[in-house]
Design an enzyme around this catalytic site. Structure first.
Site, mmCIF file in Angstrom:
data_model
loop_
_atom_site.group_PDB
_atom_site.id
_atom_site.type_symbol
_atom_site.label_atom_id
_atom_site.label_comp_id
_atom_site.label_asym_id
_atom_site.label_seq_id
_atom_site.Cartn_x
_atom_site.Cartn_y
_atom_site.Cartn_z
ATOM 1 C CB ILE A 61 -1.001 0.034 1.186
ATOM 2 C CG1 ILE A 61 -0.284 -0.116 2.539
ATOM 3 C CG2 ILE A 61 -2.084 -1.025 1.014
ATOM 4 C CD1 ILE A 61 -1.152 0.252 3.733
ATOM 5 C CB ALA A 84 -2.723 -2.817 9.670
ATOM 6 C CB THR A 101 2.360 -1.067 6.984
ATOM 7 O OG1 THR A 101 3.304 -1.740 6.159
ATOM 8 C CG2 THR A 101 0.965 -1.564 6.649
ATOM 9 C CB THR A 131 -7.602 -1.481 16.853
ATOM 10 O OG1 THR A 131 -7.556 -2.006 18.166
ATOM 11 C CG2 THR A 131 -6.512 -0.414 16.746
ATOM 12 C CG ASP A 132 -10.725 -2.273 21.315
ATOM 13 O OD1 ASP A 132 -9.628 -2.646 20.849
ATOM 14 O OD2 ASP A 132 -11.376 -2.955 22.139
ATOM 15 C CD GLU A 133 -4.992 -3.449 20.775
ATOM 16 O OE1 GLU A 133 -3.810 -3.142 20.916
ATOM 17 O OE2 GLU A 133 -5.370 -4.591 20.457
ATOM 18 C CE1 TYR A 156 -2.368 -2.714 15.133
ATOM 19 C CE2 TYR A 156 -3.346 -2.910 17.323
ATOM 20 C CZ TYR A 156 -3.471 -2.973 15.945
ATOM 21 O OH TYR A 156 -4.688 -3.294 15.371
ATOM 22 C CE LYS A 160 -5.397 0.055 12.599
ATOM 23 N NZ LYS A 160 -5.551 -0.409 11.185
ATOM 24 C CG ASN A 185 -8.563 -8.255 21.546
ATOM 25 O OD1 ASN A 185 -8.741 -7.087 21.908
ATOM 26 N ND2 ASN A 185 -7.415 -8.872 21.695
ATOM 27 C CE1 TYR A 213 3.450 -12.839 26.548
ATOM 28 C CE2 TYR A 213 2.020 -11.100 25.719
ATOM 29 C CZ TYR A 213 2.964 -12.092 25.497
ATOM 30 O OH TYR A 213 3.420 -12.319 24.224
ATOM 31 C CG ASP A 286 2.351 -7.800 32.255
ATOM 32 O OD1 ASP A 286 1.826 -8.339 31.262
ATOM 33 O OD2 ASP A 286 1.734 -7.041 33.025
ATOM 34 C CG HIS A 290 -0.313 -6.422 29.193
ATOM 35 N ND1 HIS A 290 -0.201 -7.693 29.691
ATOM 36 C CD2 HIS A 290 -1.315 -6.478 28.284
ATOM 37 C CE1 HIS A 290 -1.083 -8.468 29.119
ATOM 38 N NE2 HIS A 290 -1.785 -7.759 28.262
#
Ligand code: NAD
Ligand code: TYD
Length: 348
Positions: A61, A84, A101, A131-133, A156, A160, A185, A213, A286, A290
């Site tokens: 892309i 992505a 990307t 994403t909701d992240e 990440y 996004k 997710n 984790y 972990d 996180h």
């Protein structure tokens, strides 16, 4: 015939979206642009190879000339952008490829779509899948809504979030017709076995340790991938221009509880005694930074466009476990890169 460009269509969610669109809309011609990275596999779409309304294009892309040519050669009226880099752990090790990307690639697509469509935006749509992240991390209370401020915390989610901002900026500045959805997710068939669910199914089957984790208390909201694809269909056709829609499963699980369900389901399929694989649970260091909890309030999508998840979690989990257990060869070939080698010969 209406040409729709789907990016990242050889990946996990993309392959389900491509299949749904190719099968449901014979009046559309689906162009699937995918670079076939480690996460993309044409094997995921083998059943569509001979469909007359489907064309695969191997490409990046970020490749300006290639994407410009696509827009010149086909009268593309819609873009559904999924391509992505998608794995948080990889983004911690190599943030640059995520910016390339997810940010530069998205910007490239936006710029070319804007330039190709600028004389007439009527009937065009750039649909960005996110994403909701991007909203960050929740404590035990509250949910992400479309009004929640962005607060990404991993490389990440930062990449996004940046891409989402560019998509909105193109709408605000140039009037590009856009819509964005932010989903929780996903789980289901064809997910690369580096993400929690397919990795753990594979490990349970092979009696390998399950690296949990931290203390396993992090919470995720899980949605069956085919339900996500259906939500994308609804938003693509009925979503209001310029709007954002959150997509979620109304299905929150603490990691450790979900892992116990996974163990039970895999053991039952394999005819093992209940609890036989509990010993595989291994608590490890972990993940850096996180995020504690993600939870989506998807009521806007439900109230305005009538979408709700259709599959119960227990049923979705059984289907998913069964798929991975019955497709050992797929797991072996995607993890060893065998499919990439095979398709590279065909497309290079
Ligand atoms: P995936 O990693 O399984 O697939 C990504 C696809 O994009 C692959 O086919 C890969 O080959 C392709 N790709 C990567 N870089 C490319 C490039 N430069 N040019 C062209 N193609 C490229 O990802 P996924 O889990 O299917 O996620 C798809 C989209 O949905 C992503 O935008 C992701 O951020 C978003 N999303 C994923 C989840 C989830 O749970 N997996 C949840 C919400 C949103
Ligand atoms: P993952 O599937 O990577 O998705 P995301 O990080 O985008 O939510 O991970 C889901 C959850 O499982 C997350 O809280 C991290 C955790 N996890 C583990 O405990 N062990 C693992 O080996 C992996 C891959 C994830």
């Amino acid at each position: 015939m209406k040409y729709i460009l789907i990016t990242g269509g050889a990946g996990f969610i993309g392959s389900h979206v491509v299949r749904l669109f190719v099968k449901s809309y014979p009046n559309y011609h689906i162009l699937n642009l995918d670079a076939l990275t480690y996460a993309g596999n044409l094997e995921n779409l083998k059943d569509l190879e001979n469909q007359p309304n489907y064309t695969f294009i191997k490409g990046d892309i970020c490749d300006e000339a290639l994407v410009t040519n696509l827009f010149s050669n086909y009268s593309i009226e819609g873009v559904i952008h999924l391509a992505a880099e998608s794995h948080v752990d990889r983004s911690i090790l190599d943030p640059h490829s995520f910016v390339k990307t997810n940010v530069i690639g998205t910007l490239n697509l936006l710029e070319i779509a804007k330039n190709s469509w600028k004389d007439n935006f009527e009937g065009k749509l750039f649909y960005h899948i996110s994403t909701d992240e991007v909203y960050g991390s929740l404590s035990d209370e509250s949910f992400f809504t479309e009004e929640t401020s962005y607060n990404p915390k991993s490389p990440y989610s930062a990449s996004k979030a940046s891409s989402d901002h560019f998509v909105r900026a193109y709408h605000n500045t140039y009037g590009l017709p856009i819509v964005i959805s932010n989903c929780s997710n996903n789980y289901g068939s064809h997910q690369f076995p580096e993400k929690l669910i397919p990795l753990f199914i594979n490990n349970i089957k092979n009696n390998k340790e399950l690296p949990v984790y931290g203390e396993g208390n992090n919470v995720r909201d899980w949605l069956y991938v085919e339900d996500h694809a259906k939500a994308i269909d609804v938003i693509f056709h009925k979503g209001k221009l310029g709007e954002t829609y959150n997509i979620g499963g109304f299905n929150e699980w603490k990691n450790i509880d979900l892992i116990k369900v996974l163990i039970k389901t895999v053991d039952a399929f394999l005819g093992r005694e209940e609890g036989a694989s509990d010993k595989l649970i291994t608590y490890v260091k972990d993940r850096a930074g996180h995020d504690y909890r993600y939870a989506i309030d998807a009521s806007k999508l439900k109230n305005e466009l009538g979408w709700e998840p259709s599959l119960q979690f227990e049923e979705g989990m059984k289907k998913t476990v069964q798929w991975y257990l019955e497709n050992e060869e797929w797991v072996a070939n995607v993890t060893s890169g065998e499919y990439q080698k095979y398709y590279e010969q065909m497309y290079e």
